[in-house]
Design a protein around this motif. Structure first.
Motif, PDB file in Angstrom:
ATOM      1  N   ALA A 142       2.419  37.497  -8.985  1.00 32.80           N
ATOM      2  CA  ALA A 142       2.619  36.261  -9.750  1.00 32.80           C
ATOM      3  C   ALA A 142       4.113  36.062  -9.947  1.00 32.80           C
ATOM      4  O   ALA A 142       4.775  36.890 -10.573  1.00 32.80           O
ATOM      5  CB  ALA A 142       1.914  36.338 -11.096  1.00 32.80           C
ATOM      6  N   VAL A 143       4.634  34.973  -9.408  1.00 27.63           N
ATOM      7  CA  VAL A 143       6.072  34.723  -9.457  1.00 27.63           C
ATOM      8  C   VAL A 143       6.321  33.402 -10.175  1.00 27.63           C
ATOM      9  O   VAL A 143       5.952  32.337  -9.685  1.00 27.63           O
ATOM     10  CB  VAL A 143       6.682  34.687  -8.044  1.00 27.63           C
ATOM     11  N   ASP A 144       6.958  33.509 -11.336  1.00 26.13           N
ATOM     12  CA  ASP A 144       7.269  32.322 -12.127  1.00 26.13           C
ATOM     13  C   ASP A 144       8.770  32.083 -12.246  1.00 26.13           C
ATOM     14  O   ASP A 144       9.196  31.022 -12.712  1.00 26.13           O
ATOM     15  CB  ASP A 144       6.680  32.456 -13.543  1.00 26.13           C
ATOM     16  N   GLY A 145       9.592  33.056 -11.842  1.00 24.02           N
ATOM     17  CA  GLY A 145      11.038  32.922 -11.933  1.00 24.02           C
ATOM     18  C   GLY A 145      11.655  32.720 -10.562  1.00 24.02           C
ATOM     19  O   GLY A 145      10.990  32.853  -9.531  1.00 24.02           O
ATOM     20  N   ARG A 184       4.533  41.099 -11.363  1.00 23.31           N
ATOM     21  CA  ARG A 184       4.680  39.882 -12.168  1.00 23.31           C
ATOM     22  C   ARG A 184       6.166  39.604 -12.383  1.00 23.31           C
ATOM     23  O   ARG A 184       6.876  40.415 -12.986  1.00 23.31           O
ATOM     24  CB  ARG A 184       3.981  40.046 -13.524  1.00 23.31           C
ATOM     25  N   ARG A 213       8.765  37.056 -14.009  1.00 21.10           N
ATOM     26  CA  ARG A 213       9.041  35.932 -14.896  1.00 21.10           C
ATOM     27  C   ARG A 213      10.532  35.582 -14.919  1.00 21.10           C
ATOM     28  O   ARG A 213      10.911  34.439 -15.140  1.00 21.10           O
ATOM     29  CB  ARG A 213       8.568  36.249 -16.317  1.00 21.10           C
ATOM     30  N   GLU A 237       7.099  44.737 -13.011  1.00 20.89           N
ATOM     31  CA  GLU A 237       7.295  43.504 -13.767  1.00 20.89           C
ATOM     32  C   GLU A 237       8.778  43.234 -13.985  1.00 20.89           C
ATOM     33  O   GLU A 237       9.575  44.156 -14.140  1.00 20.89           O
ATOM     34  CB  GLU A 237       6.586  43.580 -15.129  1.00 20.89           C
ATOM     35  N   ALA A 283      10.995  37.716 -18.556  1.00 21.02           N
ATOM     36  CA  ALA A 283      11.602  36.390 -18.504  1.00 21.02           C
ATOM     37  C   ALA A 283      13.084  36.416 -18.847  1.00 21.02           C
ATOM     38  O   ALA A 283      13.849  35.566 -18.371  1.00 21.02           O
ATOM     39  CB  ALA A 283      10.858  35.444 -19.443  1.00 21.02           C
TER      40      ALA A 283
END
Length: 279
Positions: free
Chosen positions: A228-231, A243, A245, A258, A261
């Motif tokens: 999961a890549v949000d950054g 993960r 962030r 991980e 953020a």
């Protein structure tokens, strides 16, 4: 052309001391490069030569050996050095009964090889082409500028082909192939140096391990589909279940790792439990 007289061995017993603390979690052979365990890269290379299965390919294990055994499963014969690693020569000697008179193509698990012009296996096919079964062959590249040693101005790049006449005399004690096979073969004029046209990186240090991953990424991101890549991510390798962030550049995140953020990481390896090795 591969014949029944050649077996494959991948040496995977080492402790990977120079890669600590990363190798406190995984044996060096299972450290991922481009999201593929180093050991699996070498097994695939042997398979590309037609060498596959427990009758034809063996792996030795010692440090965190249970992880190696579980990872290999029934894909290869596994020789466990219960009292700890006994070197490259000792590891091959421990497999003499299994080798059983064959020549053996021996590869180091921690060597990263990549030839953009040839598939894995085909890139080292010259090791076997026209082999008499009597000489020792070594995969090599020219010495790096400013370095000395090696063999006739060339450096070892991860694979050697050893005839049974050398294997049969090896002892399962702490010893290395450079002393028991390569130098003796050189002295008798029986050492053939085979050129490797691609890139070779010994992944033994964090800097070189990161360099191999970045080469595998080839200027892009390699992101496992389950991550999961949000950054923002640039030129990085991200493993399964990771993960992300925060921001990441020129870095490696192991499976399950991980990045928070509020983090901005560059030139690091992030393993499980928040372990971070800066390069």
């Amino acid at each position: 052309m591969v014949t029944a007289e050649v077996a494959g061995v991948v040496l995977a017993a080492g402790e990977g001391r120079r890669l600590r603390p990363l190798t406190e979690q995984l044996p060096k052979a299972l450290c991922p490069v481009g999201n593929v365990a180093l050991l699996d890269r070498q097994l695939a290379r042997l398979a590309g030569l037609g060498l596959a299965g427990a009758d034809t390919v063996a792996v030795n294990a010692a440090y965190l050996g249970n992880q190696i055994v579980a990872h290999v499963g029934d894909r290869a014969h596994v020789s466990v050095e219960a009292d700890g690693p006994i070197g490259t020569s000792g590891g091959v000697a421990g497999l003499k009964d299994w080798i059983g008179g064959r020549g053996v193509l021996v590869g180091n698990a921690d060597g990263y090889l990549a030839d953009p012009a040839r598939e894995a296996g085909k890139d080292i096919a010259a090791m076997l082409d026209g082999w008499s079964g009597e000489t020792v062959r070594m995969l090599t590249k020219p010495l790096l500028p400013g370095t000395t040693g090696g063999f006739s101005g060339r450096r070892f790049t991860g694979f050697s082909l050893i005839p049974w006449r050398f294997v049969r005399d090896l002892a399962a004690v702490q010893s290395d192939l450079v002393r028991t096979v390569w130098r003796p073969a050189e002295a008798e004029g029986a050492l053939e140096l085979i050129n490797y046209a691609g890139v070779y990186i010994d992944t033994g240090t964090p800097a070189d391990y990161l360099r191999a991953n970045l080469h595998a990424a080839d200027g892009r991101n390699l992101i496992d589909p389950t991550a999961a890549v949000d950054g923002p991510v640039q030129e990085s390798v991200i493993g399964a279940g990771a993960r992300i962030r925060g921001a990441l550049a020129r870095s490696v995140v192991w499976p399950g790792g991980e990045v928070a953020a509020d983090e901005s990481l560059t030139d690091v390896v992030r393993a499980g439990g928040g372990l971070t090795v800066s390069v």
